[in-house]
Motif scaffolding. Sequence first.
Motif, PDB file in Angstrom:
ATOM      1  N   ALA A  65     -57.545  44.887-109.867  1.00 17.40           N
ATOM      2  CA  ALA A  65     -57.300  45.657-111.095  1.00 17.40           C
ATOM      3  C   ALA A  65     -56.332  44.872-111.975  1.00 17.40           C
ATOM      4  CB  ALA A  65     -56.732  47.039-110.774  1.00 17.40           C
ATOM      5  N   ARG A  66     -56.230  45.285-113.212  1.00 17.38           N
ATOM      6  CA  ARG A  66     -55.289  44.668-114.145  1.00 17.38           C
ATOM      7  C   ARG A  66     -54.687  45.792-114.985  1.00 17.38           C
ATOM      8  NH1 ARG A  66     -55.291  39.219-115.810  1.00 17.38           N
ATOM      9  NH2 ARG A  66     -57.398  39.011-114.963  1.00 17.38           N
ATOM     10  N   VAL A  67     -53.375  45.871-115.044  1.00 12.35           N
ATOM     11  CA  VAL A  67     -52.688  46.921-115.784  1.00 12.35           C
ATOM     12  C   VAL A  67     -51.824  46.274-116.860  1.00 12.35           C
ATOM     13  CG1 VAL A  67     -51.083  48.847-115.654  1.00 12.35           C
ATOM     14  CG2 VAL A  67     -52.653  48.418-113.755  1.00 12.35           C
ATOM     15  N   ASN A  68     -52.211  46.501-118.106  1.00 10.02           N
ATOM     16  CA  ASN A  68     -51.489  45.895-119.233  1.00 10.02           C
ATOM     17  C   ASN A  68     -51.291  44.390-119.040  1.00 10.02           C
ATOM     18  OD1 ASN A  68     -51.238  48.392-120.542  1.00 10.02           O
ATOM     19  ND2 ASN A  68     -49.328  48.870-119.463  1.00 10.02           N
ATOM     20  N   GLY A  69     -52.360  43.743-118.551  1.00  8.92           N
ATOM     21  CA  GLY A  69     -52.330  42.298-118.370  1.00  8.92           C
ATOM     22  C   GLY A  69     -51.781  41.831-117.042  1.00  8.92           C
ATOM     23  N   GLN A  70     -51.237  42.731-116.217  1.00  9.91           N
ATOM     24  CA  GLN A  70     -50.656  42.359-114.923  1.00  9.91           C
ATOM     25  C   GLN A  70     -51.674  42.626-113.815  1.00  9.91           C
ATOM     26  OE1 GLN A  70     -47.060  44.430-113.937  1.00  9.91           O
ATOM     27  NE2 GLN A  70     -46.595  43.118-112.180  1.00  9.91           N
ATOM     28  N   VAL A  71     -51.961  41.587-113.055  1.00 13.13           N
ATOM     29  CA  VAL A  71     -52.979  41.690-112.013  1.00 13.13           C
ATOM     30  C   VAL A  71     -52.435  42.436-110.799  1.00 13.13           C
ATOM     31  CG1 VAL A  71     -54.395  40.377-110.371  1.00 13.13           C
ATOM     32  CG2 VAL A  71     -54.194  39.608-112.736  1.00 13.13           C
ATOM     33  N   ILE A  72     -53.283  43.292-110.236  1.00 10.19           N
ATOM     34  CA  ILE A  72     -53.017  43.911-108.937  1.00 10.19           C
ATOM     35  C   ILE A  72     -53.956  43.259-107.934  1.00 10.19           C
ATOM     36  CG2 ILE A  72     -53.105  46.033-107.572  1.00 10.19           C
ATOM     37  CD1 ILE A  72     -52.532  47.594-110.109  1.00 10.19           C
ATOM     38  N   TRP A  73     -53.384  42.761-106.851  1.00 11.47           N
ATOM     39  CA  TRP A  73     -54.154  42.058-105.838  1.00 11.47           C
ATOM     40  C   TRP A  73     -54.437  42.983-104.655  1.00 11.47           C
ATOM     41  CZ3 TRP A  73     -55.871  37.267-107.088  1.00 11.47           C
ATOM     42  CH2 TRP A  73     -55.232  36.626-108.147  1.00 11.47           C
ATOM     43  N   ALA A  74     -55.478  42.636-103.914  1.00 13.32           N
ATOM     44  CA  ALA A  74     -55.821  43.415-102.719  1.00 13.32           C
ATOM     45  C   ALA A  74     -54.642  43.479-101.756  1.00 13.32           C
ATOM     46  CB  ALA A  74     -57.042  42.812-102.028  1.00 13.32           C
TER      47      ALA A  74
END
Length: 302
Positions: A32-41
């Motif tokens: 996922a990406r929140v306001n340009g910040q990636v969330i990794w598994a």
Amino acid sequence: MLSVMTCALLLAACGQNKVAEKPPEPGDTAVARVNGQVIWASDVKREAVAQGLISEGEPLDISSEVFRQRLDEVIDQKLLAAEAAKRKLDKETVAQRRLDAARERILGDMLVEGVVEKAVTEDAIRKLYAEQQKLSKRSEEIRARQIIVASQAEAESVKKLLATGASFDALAMERSTDQATRFNGGDLGYFTLDVMPEPYGVALKDAQKGQLVGPFAAEGGWVLVRVEDKRTEEPITLEAARPQIVRFLTYDQVRDILEKLRGSAKVEMLIGKPQDAPNTGGAQEPASAPAEAPPPAQPAKN
């Protein structure tokens, strides 16, 4: 809680402005990406570990419902943290102290994890297992069947029937009052005498294979026991002992590093000793460390 659909919309919205991101762990996946910040598994798996849903190092399928729910929670956390920073809550003294405490905890845990990873190896596990097998004393196991009746006279009557060739199994089903064993012919399975009530231990101490013992008084009535087999108990297998060995080795490493650190540090206690607890002295393991565990024990009997 944001829905999976919301996550998909966030990803779609950011799709055209993707910036190459380096995975924090080998083989990691951006989820996922929140306001340009990636969330990794790995971020989601760490949250699942923190909640006790999976163990450290245990896989978590990114298509599972558990993963999706934790992903929503991680997204929510990032949105809330961003809003808190926007309101400058991170500048407050209380926030700074809590952030510092969290940082210390994380760094301490990472140090422990690194030390344990190097020390708790397959060779170390096998070595301790071998040492324990050399030291362990294997007891004699007995397999027996029993018939429990209400009185000594009834027990003597059953014994006479057995002497004339009556089936022990059939008499156990017909006459025994022990509901746990009567319907399987009185079978007690294999056991060692130390786990049995005292009257059994006394009566069966010198019993031989094939011998009919009793009647003797025990809780529940009068007992007749036929010894079916005797053997030396099997040692615990490496795989069965592995979890306890790992806990023991982990605790040993945590204790060792804390003893060294406390020995070289200047620690001043500014409060008195508790009135209701003795001074145990020595280093204390961190709250996240496993409880002290003794070397592996023998398995429970069938």
